[in-house]
Design an enzyme around this catalytic site. Structure first.
Site, short mmCIF file in Angstrom:
data_model
loop_
_atom_site.label_atom_id
_atom_site.label_comp_id
_atom_site.label_asym_id
_atom_site.label_seq_id
_atom_site.Cartn_x
_atom_site.Cartn_y
_atom_site.Cartn_z
N TYR A 154 33.82 -10.10 -21.78
CA TYR A 154 33.12 -11.30 -22.23
C TYR A 154 34.04 -12.52 -22.21
O TYR A 154 33.69 -13.59 -21.70
CB TYR A 154 32.57 -11.08 -23.65
N ARG A 277 36.54 -1.96 -34.03
CA ARG A 277 35.75 -1.93 -32.80
C ARG A 277 36.55 -2.45 -31.62
O ARG A 277 37.25 -3.46 -31.72
CB ARG A 277 34.47 -2.74 -32.99
#
Length: 328
Positions: A154, A277
């Site tokens: 991203y 994460r």
């Protein structure tokens, strides 16, 4: 003025479309309604912008389609004066799982838009970038000269798109501005973010869950400040060709954020922790001195006031917004 907002049914794009329509400009929204989260939230974004257009007697048109459709993009850009390019495949974790999809939307889609804007000689393209372009900090706060070493697909896609915008400005003379947003939050935000998770769980009597040890820091920026700087760029050309940080300078660690939310809703709750994460940046912190110098940008909402505003809005709209209420 005719304004095209890509991703205009999303969180930031929806607020920009609403604000621009309220000022009396004609707005066209392009959104593919990717079911990344509950589409009912996008429908509320559309309703808010359409209502603003009705009240100001401007026009609002919603086009369902993708920025990857170069023919559609060309048709819409041909009728626009300025573009707010907010469309993207969002989500760091999604990009780790589907890097090619993220590149298709965020890079190829942006190229379609820039090429159409060049062809039709638009007044300006304002592009949404992200603090994710920085990656691991060599120093904090990040200024725009900080090395860009993204730690997720991203972040790479956002870096590529903003650099294409810069090159289109330098080579073709297209007026472009790229705004590096720092963790934007507020009413109608995506429901799968840390702040929304904390608020939802606390309102339901459940402890907020922190991924990692909670020492990660974020520069949270209230949506009203993001909208204000975008509105300014309707007419202000002083930032043409620039890449600017747009943050709050109000840095807070995730544990403290969870405590602030918890203490406002139910101080009796404990904090819970889970595994960190993959792909999440450890720290973000904006140096906004360049945006201040160029545009006079100053954030107006600090994190504690912003959390209170968001919780108040959340309570008032819980019936349609809260995922646990909708699923019951």
């Amino acid at each position: 003025m005719d304004v095209l907002v890509t991703g205009g049914a999303g969180f930031i794009g929806g607020h920009i479309a609403e604000a621009v329509a309220r000022r009396g400009h004609d707005v066209t929204v392009l959104d593919n309604f990717e079911p990344y989260y509950d589409l009912g939230i996008k429908e509320h974004n559309v309703d808010a912008a359409r209502t603003a257009a009705d009240e100001s007697r401007s026009t609002y048109e919603l086009v369902e389609g993708s920025i990857t459709d170069d023919s559609l993009v060309d048709d819409l850009v041909a009728n626009a004066d300025i573009i707010y390019h907010q469309a993207a495949q969002a989500g760091v974790r999604t990009s780790v799982e589907q890097p090619q999809k993220v590149n298709e939307y965020n890079v190829d889609g942006t190229m379609n838009l820039l090429e159409a804007a060049r062809t039709h000689d638009l007044e300006r393209v304002v592009l949404a970038s992200s603090s994710s372009v920085y990656g691991k900090p060599e120093y904090l706060p990040y200024d725009e000269d900080h090395p860009t070493n993204p730690v997720s697909p991203y972040g790479v896609s956002k870096l590529a798109s903003e650099q294409y915008a810069r090159v289109y400005n330098e080579i073709y003379g297209l007026s472009t501005v790229a705004l590096r947003y720092f963790t934007v939050y507020g009413p109608r935000m995506r429901p799968n973010m840390a702040m929304t998770n904390f608020v939802s769980r606390c309102l339901h009597g459940e402890p907020p869950v922190i991924y990692g040890d909670g020492t990660q820091t974020r520069d949270f920026t209230f949506i009203d400040d993001i909208v204000r700087v975008n509105e300014q760029l309707l007419e202000d050309d002083s930032a043409d060709g620039e890449i600017l940080n747009v943050g709050s300078t109000d840095n807070i660690d995730i544990r403290t954020l969870a405590e602030v939310v918890r203490d406002e809703i139910d101080p009796s709750l404990e904090l819970e922790y889970d595994e960190a994460r993959e792909g999440d940046a450890e720290h973000t912190h904006a140096d906004i001195s360049k945006a201040n110098d160029v545009l006079g940008y100053e954030p107006t909402v600090d994190i504690r006031d912003g959390v209170s505003k968001f919780i108040e809005w959340y309570r008032e709209n819980q019936e349609w917004y809260d995922p646990l209420v909708r699923s019951s």
